[in-house]
Design an enzyme around this catalytic site. Sequence first.
Site, PDB file in Angstrom:
ATOM      1  N   GLU A 103       9.463   7.896 -16.964  1.00 56.93           N
ATOM      2  CA  GLU A 103       7.992   8.357 -17.360  1.00 56.93           C
ATOM      3  C   GLU A 103       7.570   7.784 -18.578  1.00 56.93           C
ATOM      4  OE1 GLU A 103       7.859  12.414 -16.569  1.00 56.93           O
ATOM      5  OE2 GLU A 103       9.515  12.304 -15.160  1.00 56.93           O
ATOM      6  N   SER A 115      14.552  20.732 -17.799  1.00 57.54           N
ATOM      7  CA  SER A 115      13.258  21.667 -18.145  1.00 57.54           C
ATOM      8  C   SER A 115      13.707  22.892 -18.844  1.00 57.54           C
ATOM      9  CB  SER A 115      12.664  22.052 -16.747  1.00 57.54           C
ATOM     10  OG  SER A 115      11.982  23.262 -16.886  1.00 57.54           O
ATOM     11  N   HIS A 148       0.802  -1.394  -0.020  1.00 57.11           N
ATOM     12  CA  HIS A 148      -0.084   0.016  -0.061  1.00 57.11           C
ATOM     13  C   HIS A 148       1.168   1.329   0.019  1.00 57.11           C
ATOM     14  CE1 HIS A 148      -3.482  -2.542   1.350  1.00 57.11           C
ATOM     15  NE2 HIS A 148      -2.374  -3.171   2.100  1.00 57.11           N
ATOM     16  N   LYS A 197      15.979  21.829 -12.724  1.00 58.47           N
ATOM     17  CA  LYS A 197      15.520  20.260 -12.839  1.00 58.47           C
ATOM     18  C   LYS A 197      16.219  19.405 -13.509  1.00 58.47           C
ATOM     19  CE  LYS A 197      11.284  19.775 -12.678  1.00 58.47           C
ATOM     20  NZ  LYS A 197      10.459  18.979 -11.724  1.00 58.47           N
TER      21      LYS A 197
END
Length: 475
Positions: A289, A276, A155, A282
Amino acid sequence: MALWGGRFTEGTAETVFALSRSVHFDWRLAPYDLRSSLAHLLTLETSGLIEKSDAAAIRGALKELSVQVQSGAFVASDGDEDVHSALERGLNEKLGVLGGALRAGRSRNDQVTTDLRLFSIDHMLEIARQITLLQIAILEKAGEYVNDSAPGFTHIQHAQPVSFGHELAKHAQAFARDLDRINDWLARTSVSSLGAGALAGSSLPLDPEATANELGFNSVFANSIDAVSDRDYVAEALFIFALIGVHLSRIGEEWSLWASTEFAWAKVSDAYSTGSSIMPQKKNPDMAELARGKSGRLIGNLVSVLTMLKALPFAYNRDLQEDKEPLFDSIDTLLLVLPAVTGMIATTDFDRDKMALAAPLGYSLATEIADYLVVKKIPFAQAHEAAGKCVALCEVDGRQLHQLTDVELTGVHPALDAGVRSVLTVHGALNSRTTHGGTAPVLVAEQINVALKNNSASMAQITSAQARFSEMMSA
Ligand code: ARG
């Protein structure tokens, strides 16, 4: 060039040709189409349907065309409907009317699915190879962290400490199942459809078994109607690809989480990260992803083909032309994603101290207290209750389980003596998990060795299958 037209008095409407045309995507079947044409030629020659001298001329033209297709000297033109018509145009340009001789006893219906099977087998083997490389990256990375502890989660909450090598190595098991599925698929897909004709077989003395053998298939179709309509191998391949995509997406999710500032476990290398355009600080785990995101189209392609096949009447229907783009897209997608994920895993470093510090947090050693009592013959339900009470005590003033006093421990349960402290360490907890497939570091090391051995066997099998396939193709 069209392969039909004798019975038509009107030309094809432009919109019809535009919708009909598939050569812009099925051109990649050209090498397989040329190879299966050589096999078909052999059967026509052996049966005496084509004179030896004509067969030699056609064979020469097919081989020449192969070289030209490979070099890009021969390409499909605007007027070609599909790969089969484009290649027949190529033959006609070399041989005149003799170029049409190969169509005897063969239809595009048995031809296209033979080509597609060959294409699928070839690319499935390459995907299998990429998976074994990914497994190696996973297992070698896992090997570096066998003795490092980390919180294990259920969980997404701390559950029990685990060896971080165990955590990483689990992914290799999922891909081992994918390789198993690929093996099953290869056995089922290795069936030749050539000789089924349009749907009913042929009145000509063809030899489908010899053709199958020539093309390296293990067997030949049993029912010609089924042979031209069966696209199970496409659907099954797409399921295998979708599941590989799902497995990759779960890695992507973990990597994204672990690279976050909140976790800060994973340091993804610069080569596998992106920046970025506005925030100079970044460094994003975009490969993770994309691995997660691409699973969407892999699942979509499976659904697209299953939906096309649903309730489709048997034998050939033009709907079947819609089998190719989803298949090609899934293959292209995986051949992009797999090497990128392999590289990302191989070049990620993990913060051992941070993971070790987090391992006992969240009372992840509470099960150790319960198990300690079970060994002292306390029924598990009572032991569980007592361990829960220990957690409740700790929560009052933010202590860890090992910080409870002896008095507090015996107060919770008389059998909870100071001996329990020996199991209240991450080290003790990990080393005690010695049941089959458990997280004890000695077992994890063994698990990784076995997986690496299986991996070498898979790799050897794939390499020899690829060699056999390219030998067949270059005949
Ligand atoms: N381009 C077609 C396909 O991909 C080839 C088969 C055409 N057959 C036919 N009967 N029109 O399915």
